[in-house]
Design a protein around this motif. Structure first.
Motif, PDB file in Angstrom:
ATOM      1  N   SER A  89      21.434   5.494 -20.034  1.00  0.00           N
ATOM      2  CA  SER A  89      20.892   4.964 -21.297  1.00  0.00           C
ATOM      3  C   SER A  89      21.937   4.922 -22.399  1.00  0.00           C
ATOM      4  O   SER A  89      21.982   3.972 -23.189  1.00  0.00           O
ATOM      5  CB  SER A  89      19.705   5.824 -21.753  1.00  0.00           C
ATOM      6  N   GLN A  90      22.777   5.936 -22.464  1.00  0.00           N
ATOM      7  CA  GLN A  90      23.710   6.042 -23.581  1.00  0.00           C
ATOM      8  C   GLN A  90      24.942   5.146 -23.424  1.00  0.00           C
ATOM      9  O   GLN A  90      25.611   4.843 -24.404  1.00  0.00           O
ATOM     10  CB  GLN A  90      24.173   7.503 -23.724  1.00  0.00           C
ATOM     11  N   SER A  91      25.237   4.707 -22.214  1.00  0.00           N
ATOM     12  CA  SER A  91      26.436   3.896 -21.978  1.00  0.00           C
ATOM     13  C   SER A  91      26.218   2.460 -22.435  1.00  0.00           C
ATOM     14  O   SER A  91      25.143   1.881 -22.237  1.00  0.00           O
ATOM     15  CB  SER A  91      26.780   3.921 -20.483  1.00  0.00           C
ATOM     16  N   ASP A  92      27.258   1.866 -23.025  1.00  0.00           N
ATOM     17  CA  ASP A  92      27.174   0.459 -23.419  1.00  0.00           C
ATOM     18  C   ASP A  92      27.826  -0.450 -22.377  1.00  0.00           C
ATOM     19  O   ASP A  92      27.949  -1.655 -22.578  1.00  0.00           O
ATOM     20  CB  ASP A  92      27.800   0.234 -24.791  1.00  0.00           C
ATOM     21  N   GLY A  93      28.274   0.123 -21.243  1.00  0.00           N
ATOM     22  CA  GLY A  93      28.836  -0.676 -20.164  1.00  0.00           C
ATOM     23  C   GLY A  93      27.749  -1.136 -19.207  1.00  0.00           C
ATOM     24  O   GLY A  93      26.553  -0.923 -19.431  1.00  0.00           O
ATOM     25  N   ILE A  94      28.172  -1.776 -18.097  1.00  0.00           N
ATOM     26  CA  ILE A  94      27.206  -2.229 -17.097  1.00  0.00           C
ATOM     27  C   ILE A  94      26.779  -1.031 -16.252  1.00  0.00           C
ATOM     28  O   ILE A  94      27.619  -0.308 -15.712  1.00  0.00           O
ATOM     29  CB  ILE A  94      27.812  -3.313 -16.178  1.00  0.00           C
ATOM     30  N   ASN A  95      25.468  -0.812 -16.150  1.00  0.00           N
ATOM     31  CA  ASN A  95      24.926   0.329 -15.432  1.00  0.00           C
ATOM     32  C   ASN A  95      23.884  -0.129 -14.424  1.00  0.00           C
ATOM     33  O   ASN A  95      23.046  -0.994 -14.736  1.00  0.00           O
ATOM     34  CB  ASN A  95      24.275   1.310 -16.400  1.00  0.00           C
ATOM     35  N   ALA A  96      23.923   0.468 -13.221  1.00  0.00           N
ATOM     36  CA  ALA A  96      22.953   0.123 -12.185  1.00  0.00           C
ATOM     37  C   ALA A  96      22.432   1.393 -11.535  1.00  0.00           C
ATOM     38  O   ALA A  96      23.207   2.212 -11.045  1.00  0.00           O
ATOM     39  CB  ALA A  96      23.580  -0.790 -11.140  1.00  0.00           C
TER      40      ALA A  96
END
Length: 1004
Positions: free
Chosen positions: A129-136
């Motif tokens: 949730s906190q990351s602004d990168g691409i997350n899967a």
């Protein structure tokens, strides 16, 4: 669109398109892809549910991984959840994301942060949730069903739905939902029906929208892309399938057993039949025995001192019809005086199951060894996969470690097959012994292994995954399944290495779904195949195109389109007859094919839109264009009596004919290309037959060099052409820039977005046939109108970077070209950015290709082609070969009827002394890709102007029919052969032998 920052972190921004425009956008994509347009939006879960249909083995995981990067690049969305149906697929997806991480980083300059959901590791969810990168986040259905039932008493459900002190007094489900994730569903048909626990759980994620990826969608939504089994086969994205079926025939209730293994043909003796039968030993034991038989011999007499009555009347007939070898593509057979005919590949007798299974194992080993040698020299490890129904039939599950059942049979048959191969050396063995060393390195016990579930004590057990999947939690069985899958997936890459001795894999259902290996070339079902879906799932484990020791995929780009289905052949050794297996498999494939037109009629083209794959240009057809094209197809015999594409159309020539016979305003290349694509989309039932061939059909397994090769004329020709070459290209970037700017300014056209309004009415009188054939309504009028949109483009494009990457030029060159084109042409970018990029890149590529011709210089290097390239050929069905007279090998492997006719003409021509069908590995490097000519010909001295000739057989010599890149390759070949190989060698492209003679006489 971008990310929204909330108290939970960075969430996906919501869609700003209203449902009406969203459906219209989807319809536009469906129209371009020749798909049926949806009449309503599927938006039960998220803003829409989009279906992507991709055949097994075509890279579904790769595609949705790239889709995540593209959605992030174009719209800023970064939160994704991948839902999969099993632990096996979950582990496979995780492994795929690992393996492609560097690949995608090189393309996008960023990576995906991916993890498998575990309720015991909520810190990963916080980072998501906190990351602004691409997350899967990856989650499998079993974990899903266990976790997503609110109020359930199990630990996983309590964790995700409870406010937790160690998670900031938040409920994990609320944190996930706040991200507004895009949900990717892998194999949605396995998630249960709408309303099941899995789909209810997906709703709780509050998805922005849902993307469903599968080869077989059960519940239909808005289909935006379709690549079905027929498409994948035609585009050579999967292996070709051949089937070896075995048929049991009863012999009036007797226990007799007969199996025709081979027919030995000799130049000095009559054919001999190698037959396996049962005989009684001196001790009274019945055993299987193999012997050679001649015409007039009796099987009964060979069954021992105490003859077996089952064989009393089995005497081989005399004359030309007693023992008949394979010939003209027909299987050999033995005819007995009692009227019975014993064919190769058919088991006769009331055979017990173990007899049948032994034959299947034997034939699997035979197919494996036949392919393995040819693949070995290509750097490809050959694997075979056996499906069994009980672990105990293969492995001792008592813990004693005894070799029994299928394992024992396999080792006996493998040892026998290897001994036979070593006892019959070939000419290739004398030249290269590497394969023999590989074959002898490992014994029969080392080359096979089994992959099954393992219990906590390390013992092999029957897989209970299905039972685990049916329950609402992971259950105790999940550890067993996970251990088995970890073993498979961790060793997946090692299995591809020649260092690993295992080449034959025995498996329970653990490998049926979610696992495949690109180098599986044989699949044997030592059990009942069950449902048609089961057959297709099993076959799917071996459909991927193979890879070599360097990880290079042997696809059309690497091998050339001609050789993809020569190298990539999956042989299925079925537990039933060929016709039974193939009929059931084709029925299943046919049921899953997307809807296709079945005939070409007068209004076939009206109202249709086609997006050309090479340029992205959209071509629309009206009523007039449809009528003119239909008349052209009829007059040129491009349609048969059933209004389907004729053989003439399939062999090519429509473009050449149409450009002369259509009205002048309809002769533009994009329109003709689009028309040809539409006609090729018409469904032909016979194509399914081409997808699956009979594995028992006689094959040419070796094609040694013959006496023609040793002729002095060929030796001289080979001496002149076997040198390898390198090239240098030296031209000023300014020249390419100027030519590209001129081409763009004069040729660039970008289509405006358009829609077609079709008006129709019911027929005045309708019949049942009209209703069933969907011809009750008739289109009266179709009008295409421009779609006026605001010129403001909200999506950000790296225009310079996109053009540079597609055209393979530097950013500096791309930027200079774009800055110099006319403002009018540059403004077309706003009309349709994707098409603008594709067309500009294509024009630059064409100019680069033509510029190269004037500036490329070739020189010989010290390396030479070895004659072993002529024998590096995969086994081929004899129906695809020509028994040649003047070729340097006994057989010519032809790729088309035109090549066969060319070889037949050379065999009959008195001018030709000797010729060679050149292998695809005889390649000339060019700046636009490697090039391989078709023929090397030595004429009789004094019969023609030039004794030595290199020829390329093309379907047409019209340069309009040959692409700019292909023309560049041909021009480079002329430079190599006409300028560097000596004054007596000439090169040219021709279409027939008569044309070849004309060309020779006219050349200097």
């Amino acid at each position: 669109m971008d990310q929204l920052e909330s108290q939970e972190g960075y969430a996906n921004a919501p869609l700003v398109v209203d449902p009406y425009d969203l459906l219209r956008n989807i319809n536009r994509i469906q129209s371009r892809g020749q798909l049926e347009e949806s009449d309503k939006l599927s938006n039960d879960i998220g803003a829409c549910q989009l279906d992507v249909e991709m055949e097994t083995g075509t890279g579904k995981t790769y595609v949705y991984t790239k889709t995540m990067f593209e959605l992030n690049r174009l719209y800023g969305w970064s939160k994704f959840i991948i839902v999969v149906p099993s632990v096996a697929i979950r582990e496979g997806v995780f492994k795929s994301l690992q393996n492609t991480e560097q690949h995608f980083f090189e393309q996008y300059g960023k990576s995906i942060r991916y993890f498998i959901y575990d309720s015991d590791r909520l810190n990963e969810l916080d980072s998501y949730s906190q990351s602004d990168g691409i997350n899967a986040m990856i989650i499998n259905m079993q974990a899903f069903n266990s976790s997503m039932k609110e109020g359930a008493s199990n630990k996983a459900a309590r964790i995700i739905f409870d406010e937790r002190d160690d998670f900031g007094s938040r409920r994990p489900i609320d944190v996930i939902a706040a991200n507004n994730p895009i949900v990717i569903v892998d194999e949605p048909q396995k998630m249960g029906k709408r309303g099941s626990a899995t789909w209810k759980g997906i709703e709780r994620f509050n998805p922005l929208f849902t993307l469903n990826y599968s080869a077989t969608h059960r519940e239909k939504h808005n289909l935006v892309y379709a690549l079905d089994a027929l498409d994948a086969f035609n585009e050579k994205l999967v292996k070709r399938i051949e089937v070896k079926g075995f048929e049991l025939k009863n012999m009036r209730g007797t226990d007799g057993y007969l199996y025709l293994k081979d027919i030995i043909v000799s130049k000095t003796k009559a054919p001999e039949a190698v037959i396996e039968f049962k005989r009684m030993t001196a001790s009274g034991k019945i055993v299987k025995h193999t012997a050679r038989f001649n015409e007039g011999d009796s099987i009964y007499d060979a069954t021992g001192d105490t003859r077996l009555e089952a064989y009393r009347d089995y005497v081989i007939a005399s004359g030309n019809d007693g023992i008949v070898p394979d010939q003209d593509g027909r299987l050999g057979y033995v005819r007995f005086l009692n009227g019975e005919v014993l064919q190769r590949g058919v088991v006769y007798g009331d055979s017990a199951e173990d007899d049948m299974r032994r034959i299947q194992i034997r034939e699997t080993i035979a197919s494996h060894l036949q392919k393995e040698e040819a693949l070995f020299y290509r750097g490809i490890k050959c694997l075979s996969l056996f499906f069994i129904d009980e672990v105990a039939k293969y492995r001792d599950i008592s813990g004693e470690g005894a070799t029994l059942g299928y394992a024992k049979v396999f080792e006996e048959e493998y040892e026998r097959a290897v001994e036979e191969r070593l006892a019959n050396p070939t000419l290739n063995d004398e030249r290269e012994r590497a394969y023999l060393d590989y074959l002898k390195r490992d014994d029969a016990h080392q080359v096979h292994s089994g992959y099954f579930s393992i219990d906590k004590k390390g013992n092999v057990v029957d897989s209970k995954e299905k039972k685990a999947e049916a329950s609402e939690g992971l259950g105790a069985n999940d550890d067993d399944a996970k251990r088995a899958y970890d073993l498979i997936l961790k060793d997946k890459e090692r299995l591809l290495s020649f260092e690993e001795p295992v080449r034959f894999i025995f498996s329970h259902s653990a490998l049926r779904e979610g696992w495949d290996n690109p180098n599986v070339f044989q699949i044997c079902t030592l059990k009942s195949s069950g449902s048609e879906t089961g057959r297709r799932q099993e076959v799917g484990r071996g459909l991927r195109l193979c890879v070599d020791q360097n990880g290079e995929r042997h696809d059309a780009l690497f091998l050339g389109a001609r050789d993809v289905h020569n190298v990539n052949v999956l042989t299925v050794i079925a537990s039933e007859s060929y016709s039974s297996f193939v009929d059931a498999l084709q029925k299943d494939i046919r049921a899953e094919l997307r809807d296709r037109p079945t005939v070409v009629e007068m209004d076939f083209f009206a109202g249709r839109q086609v997006t050309l794959p090479n340029t992205g240009e959209t071509v629309s057809f009206g009523e007039r264009e449809s009528k003119e094209l239909y008349k052209c197809l009829i007059k040129g015999d491009f349609l048969d009596g059933n209004d389907r594409p004729s053989i003439k159309f399939k062999e090519g020539g429509f473009y050449e004919y149409a450009v002369v016979h259509l009205p002048e305003d309809m002769r533009e290349e994009p329109l003709l290309q689009a028309a040809e694509l539409l006609v090729r989309s018409v469904y032909d039932p016979s194509v399914l037959s081409a997808m699956i061939t009979d594995g028992n059909t006689p094959k040419v397994t070796s094609n040694a060099l013959n006496d023609n090769y040793r002729k002095q004329e060929f030796k001289e020709l080979w001496r002149r052409i076997n040198k390898k070459h390198a090239y240098t290209v030296s031209f000023d970037d300014e020249e390419l820039i100027c030519k590209s700017v001129g081409a763009i300014d004069s040729k660039l056209q970008v289509s405006e977005l358009a829609y077609t309004l079709t008006t129709g009415s019911q027929k005045s009188v309708a019949t049942r046939d009209d209703i069933e054939s969907r011809s009750h309504f008739k289109a009266d009028d179709a009008t295409t109108k421009k779609l006026k949109l605001e010129e403001n483009i909200s999506v950000t494009y790296d225009l310079v970077g996109e053009v540079a990457q597609a055209a393979k030029v530097t950013r500096r060159t791309a930027a200079t070209i774009l800055s110099r084109i006319s403002p009018l042409k540059y403004s077309l970018y706003k009309r349709n950015p994707e098409e603008f990029i594709k067309k500009v890149s294509s024009l630059i590529t064409d100019e680069k290709a033509t510029t190269v011709i004037d500036h490329v210089t070739y020189h010989q290097i010290d390396e030479e082609f070895d004659t072993s390239i002529f024998t590096e050929r995969m086994p081929e069905n004899i129906s695809k070969t020509l028994k040649a007279k003047k070729n340097i090998q006994d057989y010519v492997f032809f790729d088309s009827i035109k090549e066969k006719e060319f070889a037949e003409a050379m065999d009959a021509a008195t001018e030709v002394c000797v010729y060679a069908k050149m292998p695809r590995t005889f390649k000339i490097p060019t700046p636009v890709g490697e090039y391989a000519p078709d023929w090397a010909i030595a004429f009789n001295e004094g019969s023609v102007r030039h004794v030595y000739f290199i020829a390329e057989t093309k379907g047409t010599m019209d340069t309009m029919e040959i692409s700019t890149v292909e023309q560049t390759k041909i021009a480079c070949a002329k430079k190599v052969f006409n300028e560097l190989s000596g004054s007596r060698v000439r090169y040219h492209q021709v279409s027939t032998y008569d044309e070849l003679l004309e060309v020779i006489q006219g050349m200097e």
